[in-house]
Enzyme design. Structure first.
Site, PDB file in Angstrom:
ATOM      1  N   GLN A 246       0.842  -1.203   0.000  1.00 49.82           N
ATOM      2  CA  GLN A 246       0.000   0.000   0.000  1.00 49.82           C
ATOM      3  C   GLN A 246       0.874   1.250   0.000  1.00 49.82           C
ATOM      4  O   GLN A 246       0.673   2.166  -0.809  1.00 49.82           O
ATOM      5  CB  GLN A 246      -0.915   0.004   1.231  1.00 49.82           C
ATOM      6  CG  GLN A 246      -2.012  -1.036   1.218  1.00 49.82           C
ATOM      7  CD  GLN A 246      -2.830  -1.032   2.497  1.00 49.82           C
ATOM      8  OE1 GLN A 246      -2.387  -0.516   3.530  1.00 49.82           O
ATOM      9  NE2 GLN A 246      -4.010  -1.614   2.454  1.00 49.82           N
TER      10      GLN A 246
ATOM     11  N   THR B  45     -11.908  -5.784   4.207  1.00 46.53           N
ATOM     12  CA  THR B  45     -11.206  -4.513   4.317  1.00 46.53           C
ATOM     13  C   THR B  45     -11.772  -3.575   3.269  1.00 46.53           C
ATOM     14  O   THR B  45     -12.074  -4.013   2.149  1.00 46.53           O
ATOM     15  CB  THR B  45      -9.686  -4.680   4.096  1.00 46.53           C
ATOM     16  OG1 THR B  45      -9.099  -3.419   3.785  1.00 46.53           O
ATOM     17  CG2 THR B  45      -9.399  -5.629   2.953  1.00 46.53           C
ATOM     18  N   ASN B  46     -11.912  -2.306   3.595  1.00 42.93           N
ATOM     19  CA  ASN B  46     -12.374  -1.323   2.620  1.00 42.93           C
ATOM     20  C   ASN B  46     -11.267  -0.956   1.638  1.00 42.93           C
ATOM     21  O   ASN B  46     -11.465  -0.966   0.425  1.00 42.93           O
ATOM     22  CB  ASN B  46     -12.859  -0.060   3.327  1.00 42.93           C
ATOM     23  CG  ASN B  46     -14.215  -0.217   3.964  1.00 42.93           C
ATOM     24  OD1 ASN B  46     -15.249   0.011   3.360  1.00 42.93           O
ATOM     25  ND2 ASN B  46     -14.219  -0.618   5.233  1.00 42.93           N
ATOM     26  N   THR B  47     -10.096  -0.624   2.154  1.00 41.70           N
ATOM     27  CA  THR B  47      -9.021  -0.095   1.310  1.00 41.70           C
ATOM     28  C   THR B  47      -8.653  -1.035   0.176  1.00 41.70           C
ATOM     29  O   THR B  47      -8.489  -0.606  -0.969  1.00 41.70           O
ATOM     30  CB  THR B  47      -7.776   0.204   2.156  1.00 41.70           C
ATOM     31  OG1 THR B  47      -8.076   1.248   3.093  1.00 41.70           O
ATOM     32  CG2 THR B  47      -6.611   0.646   1.283  1.00 41.70           C
TER      33      THR B  47
ATOM     34  N   CYS C  16     -13.553   2.206   7.080  1.00 39.90           N
ATOM     35  CA  CYS C  16     -12.421   1.353   7.429  1.00 39.90           C
ATOM     36  C   CYS C  16     -12.965   0.369   8.444  1.00 39.90           C
ATOM     37  O   CYS C  16     -13.679   0.763   9.373  1.00 39.90           O
ATOM     38  CB  CYS C  16     -11.268   2.156   8.007  1.00 39.90           C
ATOM     39  SG  CYS C  16      -9.922   1.117   8.623  1.00 39.90           S
ATOM     40  N   THR C  17     -12.644  -0.892   8.287  1.00 42.96           N
ATOM     41  CA  THR C  17     -13.278  -1.912   9.110  1.00 42.96           C
ATOM     42  C   THR C  17     -12.877  -1.848  10.580  1.00 42.96           C
ATOM     43  O   THR C  17     -13.470  -2.545  11.405  1.00 42.96           O
ATOM     44  CB  THR C  17     -12.981  -3.318   8.547  1.00 42.96           C
ATOM     45  OG1 THR C  17     -11.571  -3.472   8.347  1.00 42.96           O
ATOM     46  CG2 THR C  17     -13.707  -3.527   7.222  1.00 42.96           C
ATOM     47  N   GLU C  18     -11.885  -1.023  10.926  1.00 38.78           N
ATOM     48  CA  GLU C  18     -11.487  -0.886  12.333  1.00 38.78           C
ATOM     49  C   GLU C  18     -12.123   0.300  13.053  1.00 38.78           C
ATOM     50  O   GLU C  18     -12.087   0.372  14.281  1.00 38.78           O
ATOM     51  CB  GLU C  18      -9.962  -0.755  12.456  1.00 38.78           C
ATOM     52  CG  GLU C  18      -9.173  -2.036  12.228  1.00 38.78           C
ATOM     53  CD  GLU C  18      -8.944  -2.309  10.764  1.00 38.78           C
ATOM     54  OE1 GLU C  18      -8.640  -3.459  10.415  1.00 38.78           O
ATOM     55  OE2 GLU C  18      -9.076  -1.368   9.949  1.00 38.78           O
TER      56      GLU C  18
END
Length: 228
Positions: free
Chosen positions: A52, A83-85, A195-197
């Site tokens: 990334q 994950t979104n990204t 964002c999944t977090e």
């Protein structure tokens, strides 16, 4: 019920939440002792994060596409990427498999539009906020997205340096709340936790805007697809 294949580990903190929601949702819908048939491939996130940072999306896409093929070969009949990204490489994944791939932005869009929202704030990694792959998909569904004008680097740092490591700080929560307040002042009607977090910090109890948690929505959409 179809078997769900989950590409996870980005980070494992949110993947653990996915696993919980998948099983809770199946139990709620089917009752009794039912749980979700799931095959999880949890990657080592450190090499992915390095790709990334280096902008090596093709390399990351090849790796995740290979994992998706492996999940299908192992019996997965519907696949999700936790994950979104990394949905920036969704096209590489879908081209590598012949089973349905559930894109994380689609159930999120469905929920927002179903509730009558059209202008939304988007929080996430700087890749998700600044690159077009996610916002363009929202636009195609009729949603206008607003990203923070300031603090994007700080918000991104909280994700990678704290939440992905399981660290939840009250000061970081205040930073996110302040960012949502500024987005609301610019016209956002709701906010996507892209964002999944981020749901480790923000929920409807502390957000100035209605919250749409992509982790929860995506996991439930995977169950819907598996039960179809």
């Amino acid at each position: 019920m179809k078997t769900i294949g989950l590409i996870g580990g980005m980070s494992w903190e949110s993947t653990a939440h996915y696993y919980r929601v998948l099983n809770q949702e199946v139990a709620a819908r089917l009752g009794g002792l039912h749980s979700a048939p799931v095959i999880v491939h949890s990657v080592d996130f450190a090499p992915i994060a390095e790709m990334q940072s280096a902008g090596d999306w093709d390399g990351a896409g090849r790796q995740l596409a290979l994992i998706a093929r492996g999940l299908q070969a192992a019996g997965a009949e519907v696949i999700g990427l936790a994950t979104n990204t990394m949905h920036i490489v969704a096209d590489q994944i879908t081209s590598a498999i012949s089973v349905p791939f559930i894109h994380i932005a689609d159930p999120t869009s469905d929920a927002l539009l179903g509730d009558g929202f059209h202008t939304v704030g988007l929080l996430g990694t700087r890749f998700t906020m600044e690159m077009g792959f996610y916002r363009d998909r929202l636009t195609a569904r009729g949603l206008t997205s607003i990203i923070p004008e300031v603090d994007r680097t700080n918000l991104n740092g909280i994700i990678y340096e704290e939440l992905c490591l399981g660290i939840v700080r009250e000061e970081s929560r205040r930073i996110y709340v302040a960012s949502i307040e500024r987005i609301a002042a610019r016209g956002a009607e709701a906010v996507i936790l892209g964002c999944t977090e981020i749901a480790m910090l923000i929920d409807d109890s502390n957000s100035p805007l209605p919250v749409y948690d992509t982790t929860d929505l995506h996991a439930k959409a995977l169950v819907t697809a598996a039960l179809a």
